[in-house]
Enzyme design. Structure first.
Site, PDB file in Angstrom:
ATOM      1  N   GLU A 115      -5.053   4.170   5.955  1.00 11.95           N
ATOM      2  CA  GLU A 115      -4.820   4.069   4.522  1.00 11.95           C
ATOM      3  C   GLU A 115      -5.340   5.332   3.819  1.00 11.95           C
ATOM      4  O   GLU A 115      -4.869   5.703   2.749  1.00 11.95           O
ATOM      5  CB  GLU A 115      -5.528   2.828   3.976  1.00 11.95           C
ATOM      6  CG  GLU A 115      -5.093   2.403   2.613  1.00 11.95           C
ATOM      7  CD  GLU A 115      -5.512   0.975   2.275  1.00 11.95           C
ATOM      8  OE1 GLU A 115      -5.846   0.744   1.123  1.00 11.95           O
ATOM      9  OE2 GLU A 115      -5.514   0.108   3.170  1.00 11.95           O
ATOM     10  N   SER A 149     -11.337   0.357   2.534  1.00 12.51           N
ATOM     11  CA  SER A 149     -10.557   0.049   3.736  1.00 12.51           C
ATOM     12  C   SER A 149      -9.927   1.324   4.293  1.00 12.51           C
ATOM     13  O   SER A 149      -9.145   1.978   3.612  1.00 12.51           O
ATOM     14  CB  SER A 149      -9.462  -0.974   3.404  1.00 12.51           C
ATOM     15  OG  SER A 149     -10.025  -2.179   2.952  1.00 12.51           O
ATOM     16  N   ARG A 206       0.822  -1.208   0.000  1.00  9.49           N
ATOM     17  CA  ARG A 206       0.000   0.000   0.000  1.00  9.49           C
ATOM     18  C   ARG A 206       0.864   1.269   0.000  1.00  9.49           C
ATOM     19  O   ARG A 206       0.522   2.270   0.620  1.00  9.49           O
ATOM     20  CB  ARG A 206      -0.937   0.018   1.218  1.00  9.49           C
ATOM     21  CG  ARG A 206      -1.903  -1.148   1.288  1.00  9.49           C
ATOM     22  CD  ARG A 206      -2.896  -1.138   0.123  1.00  9.49           C
ATOM     23  NE  ARG A 206      -3.824  -2.242   0.253  1.00  9.49           N
ATOM     24  CZ  ARG A 206      -3.610  -3.482  -0.218  1.00  9.49           C
ATOM     25  NH1 ARG A 206      -2.492  -3.742  -0.885  1.00  9.49           N
ATOM     26  NH2 ARG A 206      -4.495  -4.437  -0.060  1.00  9.49           N
TER      27      ARG A 206
END
Length: 337
Positions: free
Chosen positions: A333, A237, A165
């Site tokens: 995130e 998310s 990520r």
């Protein structure tokens, strides 16, 4: 056509549906238009952000600066051989529409990334991933324009410094380059990854395992867990799955036998952030119009009129409780602005 707007509402440009205004908003359709804009405007001392689909942003206040919004479209074939094709895709193509296009054209490599929100240009920034696949596996080059030098730059896969990520565009090059196109190398022959999540089980309902059915299966799985941002504001998310050292993971697994974990390497283990949050009893909780989704604890939602600060407070409260119970730090995130 390029246009510079003032006091512009960003509500439709973020999937949380948060009302925030930008002092200036510049939208452009071509590299020529942004080149012309950069020549006339020195942004070095200007507060600005680059905004794609807004699926990874949380606005906590009005933005007292300039929002750059590239609107470059198109899918172009650059190269082809017996095994693969090299595609050049405009940054503002919807990611899932590109996945659908690839599946319809019998091209393999991104089918597991179906239904991920956002644009193609954001995919390398975040190094989006799902079900055992990360976009770095298919990215050949990233084309960008330097805001400082105003020159066009091509980043090879290696120079993107992809990680879980993460990429160079989230670190030292954050907001320094406008991504205009991404080049993808997709395969003509199947190299399927079906062992992750519930894919294999879901595929049992289909007569044949093929690209279209894999995409259908993944969409069904994701829709069963994740709310549609068009119906319920969210950014997918909200937290990354934390990576801890193996010793820490082993201690936690000894205490919580059913704790999901995934070996990253010999010394590190990935934990499931959603599970950790759920064990802290956050799943389905609602505070005014900010809440945790009833089916997926990893997803924070806006039930209508939550502010960015409402969502951020909830996120920070969740992080504190997970740290208190498990001694594990959750990293967001989503970018809060």
């Amino acid at each position: 056509m390029a246009q510079l707007l003032e006091n512009y509402s960003l509500k439709k440009h973020n999937t949380f549906g948060i009302e925030a205004k930008a002092k200036y908003f510049f939208e452009f359709d071509t590299e020529e238009e942004i080149h012309d804009f950069l020549k006339k405007n020195n942004l070095i001392d200007t507060q600005y952000i680059i905004l794609g689909g807004g699926s990874n942003l949380l606005f906590t206040e009005d933005f007292d600066g300039l929002v750059l919004h590239p609107n470059i479209k198109g899918i172009e074939l650059l190269d082809e051989d017996e095994e693969s094709v090299l595609l050049r895709v405009g940054c503002n193509e919807e990611w899932d529409e590109f996945v659908e296009w690839a599946v319809e054209n019998d091209l393999y490599g991104i089918e597991n990334l179906s239904l991920i929100p956002g644009t193609v240009g954001a995919s390398p920034v975040q190094n989006i991933g799902a079900y055992g696949v990360e976009v770095r596996e298919v990215i050949e080059n990233v084309e960008a324009i330097s805001i400082e030098t105003k020159e066009e730059v091509i980043f090879s896969n290696m120079h993107c410094e992809f990680a879980y990520r993460n990429s160079v565009f989230k670190k030292e090059y954050k907001n320094l380059f406008i991504i205009t196109h991404v080049q993808f190398r997709l395969k003509k022959k199947a190299e399927l990854k079906l062992q992750y999540g519930a894919i294999s089980k879901e595929l049992e309902a289909y007569d044949e395992i093929n690209l279209k059915n894999i995409r259908k299966a993944i969409i069904k799985i994701r829709e069963s867990k994740l709310p549609d941002p068009e119906e319920l504001g969210n950014a997918g998310s909200f937290f990354k799955n934390p990576i801890v050292d193996k010793e820490k993971a082993d201690k936690l697994k000894a205490q919580y036998e059913n704790m999901p974990s995934y070996e990253v390497n010999d010394s590190e283990t990935k934990l499931a952030a959603g599970w950790l949050i759920e064990q802290c009893d956050w799943k389905g909780k609602r505070f005014g119009d900010a809440g945790v989704h009833k089916d997926q604890a990893l997803v924070l939602v806006n039930y209508g009129n939550a502010s960015g600060n409402d969502i951020l407070k909830l996120a920070n409260d969740i992080r504190k409780s997970v740290m208190f119970k498990f001694g594990v730090k959750l990293e967001m995130e989503v970018n809060a602005i």
